[in-house]
Design an enzyme around this catalytic site. Structure first.
Site, mmCIF file in Angstrom:
data_model
loop_
_atom_site.group_PDB
_atom_site.id
_atom_site.type_symbol
_atom_site.label_atom_id
_atom_site.label_comp_id
_atom_site.label_asym_id
_atom_site.label_seq_id
_atom_site.Cartn_x
_atom_site.Cartn_y
_atom_site.Cartn_z
ATOM 1 N N ASN A 9 0.866 -1.180 0.000
ATOM 2 C CA ASN A 9 0.000 0.000 0.000
ATOM 3 C C ASN A 9 0.901 1.227 0.000
ATOM 4 O O ASN A 9 1.530 1.534 1.006
ATOM 5 C CB ASN A 9 -0.894 -0.048 1.252
ATOM 6 C CG ASN A 9 -1.743 1.198 1.410
ATOM 7 O OD1 ASN A 9 -1.769 2.066 0.539
ATOM 8 N ND2 ASN A 9 -2.440 1.294 2.536
ATOM 9 N N LYS A 11 0.088 4.258 -0.114
ATOM 10 C CA LYS A 11 -0.529 5.427 0.542
ATOM 11 C C LYS A 11 -0.295 6.678 -0.313
ATOM 12 O O LYS A 11 -0.223 6.570 -1.530
ATOM 13 C CB LYS A 11 -0.019 5.576 1.979
ATOM 14 C CG LYS A 11 -0.201 4.264 2.761
ATOM 15 C CD LYS A 11 -0.012 4.382 4.245
ATOM 16 C CE LYS A 11 -0.226 3.029 4.904
ATOM 17 N NZ LYS A 11 -0.110 3.077 6.363
ATOM 18 N N HIS A 96 -9.552 0.733 5.249
ATOM 19 C CA HIS A 96 -8.263 0.988 5.900
ATOM 20 C C HIS A 96 -8.471 1.918 7.096
ATOM 21 O O HIS A 96 -9.297 2.837 7.037
ATOM 22 C CB HIS A 96 -7.280 1.611 4.902
ATOM 23 C CG HIS A 96 -5.871 1.602 5.417
ATOM 24 N ND1 HIS A 96 -5.428 2.528 6.341
ATOM 25 C CD2 HIS A 96 -4.840 0.765 5.178
ATOM 26 C CE1 HIS A 96 -4.157 2.255 6.634
ATOM 27 N NE2 HIS A 96 -3.771 1.190 5.949
ATOM 28 N N GLU A 98 -6.843 4.324 8.152
ATOM 29 C CA GLU A 98 -6.655 5.754 7.855
ATOM 30 C C GLU A 98 -7.918 6.337 7.218
ATOM 31 O O GLU A 98 -8.243 7.506 7.425
ATOM 32 C CB GLU A 98 -5.417 5.944 6.965
ATOM 33 C CG GLU A 98 -4.136 5.759 7.776
ATOM 34 C CD GLU A 98 -2.951 5.193 7.014
ATOM 35 O OE1 GLU A 98 -2.945 5.243 5.768
ATOM 36 O OE2 GLU A 98 -2.025 4.689 7.672
ATOM 37 N N GLU A 168 -5.051 -5.192 10.525
ATOM 38 C CA GLU A 168 -4.027 -4.181 10.753
ATOM 39 C C GLU A 168 -4.312 -3.461 12.074
ATOM 40 O O GLU A 168 -5.100 -2.506 12.102
ATOM 41 C CB GLU A 168 -4.041 -3.147 9.619
ATOM 42 C CG GLU A 168 -3.791 -3.738 8.239
ATOM 43 C CD GLU A 168 -3.274 -2.684 7.266
ATOM 44 O OE1 GLU A 168 -2.173 -2.882 6.738
ATOM 45 O OE2 GLU A 168 -3.946 -1.666 7.059
ATOM 46 N N GLY A 174 2.622 2.180 10.905
ATOM 47 C CA GLY A 174 3.529 3.320 10.773
ATOM 48 C C GLY A 174 4.240 3.697 12.057
ATOM 49 O O GLY A 174 4.849 4.760 12.146
ATOM 50 N N SER A 214 3.651 -2.205 10.307
ATOM 51 C CA SER A 214 5.104 -2.236 10.487
ATOM 52 C C SER A 214 5.749 -3.566 10.100
ATOM 53 O O SER A 214 6.664 -4.037 10.774
ATOM 54 C CB SER A 214 5.475 -1.848 11.916
ATOM 55 O OG SER A 214 5.046 -0.519 12.194
HETATM 56 P P1 13P Z 1 3.126 0.321 7.737
HETATM 57 O O1 13P Z 1 3.686 -0.947 7.133
HETATM 58 O O2 13P Z 1 3.807 1.551 7.272
HETATM 59 O O3 13P Z 1 2.979 0.210 9.206
HETATM 60 O O4 13P Z 1 1.613 0.457 7.147
HETATM 61 C C1 13P Z 1 0.755 -0.620 7.215
HETATM 62 C C2 13P Z 1 -0.471 -0.292 6.455
HETATM 63 O O5 13P Z 1 -1.238 0.553 6.860
HETATM 64 C C3 13P Z 1 -0.714 -0.992 5.189
HETATM 65 O O6 13P Z 1 -1.993 -0.764 4.715
#
Ligand code: 13P
Length: 250
Positions: A9, A11, A96, A98, A168, A174, A214
């Site tokens: 992803n 982002k 997601h 976010e 997740e 992150g 992560s």
């Molecule tokens: P990170 O691997 O940066 O923690 O992000 C995970 C994520 O949100 C994938 O959709």
């Protein structure tokens, strides 16, 4: 045997030329390698067409990071399932954290999006996860139970079998804090038990459940070794070709 999948992803990273560079490197790295996992990348909307062209003839598949639940209409700034399909997407990340926390997407909206994606022939990568506070309050399973049941509400078993689930935990996204392989396995197993209760043993055994939060080259192997963890949804580490390839090979 369940599908094994590593998805990246991106982002809100990479403009068009950065996307071209990253995909070209990835294709070169994976070319001629015997990879026993499916690889999916989800760039931002503005790079989808170009990335789709660069992936043509490779085994890497394309996904988007979001879409709207209506077919078309006066929804300024939104993207439809048909638009994603028309540029070569096969997958779309939905739910997601976010999107849920920063953009206020409710379970109801996510459910509508999942239905719309399936109707259009896109495969949802349906994300869920608890906050740190919810984990510390001991309500992780309740939160996951609610997200699963609301997200796939009114879906037929046939449709449910098409989706990919991604667990997740929000506190691990992150932050550099990963769930331990045991913590992740426990929730994956719980999600499978929900699928068994709501549908059948077959369905619970069939649906790929990815872990995200992560995932890095140094922890991927231990996480991916767990019985109910079928792959990873990678954020930060997929922006670096060496890291992403090393997770794919883990
Ligand atoms: P990170 O691997 O940066 O923690 O992000 C995970 C994520 O949100 C994938 O959709």
């Amino acid at each position: 045997m369940r599908r094994r999948i590593i998805a990246g992803n991106w982002k809100m990273h990479n403009n068009l030329s950065e996307s071209q560079n990253l995909v070209t490197k990835l294709v070169n790295e994976l070319n001629n390698q015997n990879i026993n996992r499916e690889v999916i990348i989800c760039p931002p909307f503005t790079s989808l067409t170009e990335v789709s062209n660069l992936l043509d003839g490779t085994k890497i598949e394309l996904g988007a990071q979001n879409m709207h639940f209506e077919d078309k209409g006066a929804f300024t700034g939104e993207i439809s399932a048909d638009m994603l399909k028309s540029v070569g997407c096969k997958y779309v990340i939905l739910g997601h954290s976010e999107r849920r926390t920063i953009f206020g997407e409710s379970d109801e909206i996510i459910n509508k999006k999942i239905k719309q994606a399936l109707n259009a022939g896109l495969i949802p990568i349906f994300c869920m996860g608890e906050t740190l506070e919810q984990r510390e309050d001991g309500i992780t399973n309740d939160v996951i139970n609610n997200q699963v049941s609301e997200g796939i509400k009114e879906l037929s078993e046939e449709d449910v079998n098409k989706i990919i689930i991604a667990y997740e935990p929000i506190w691990a996204i992150g932050t550099g804090k990963t769930a331990t392989p045991e913590q992740a396995q426990e929730v994956h197993k719980f999600i499978r038990s929900l699928l068994r209760e709501n549908f059948s043993e077959n369905t619970s055994q069939n649906i790929p459940i990815l872990y995200g939060g992560s995932v890095k080259p140094n922890n991927a192997e231990d996480i991916l070794a767990k019985e109910d963890i079928d792959g990873a949804l990678v954020g930060g580490a997929c922006l670096d070709t060496d890291s992403f390839v090393s997770i794919i090979k883990a």
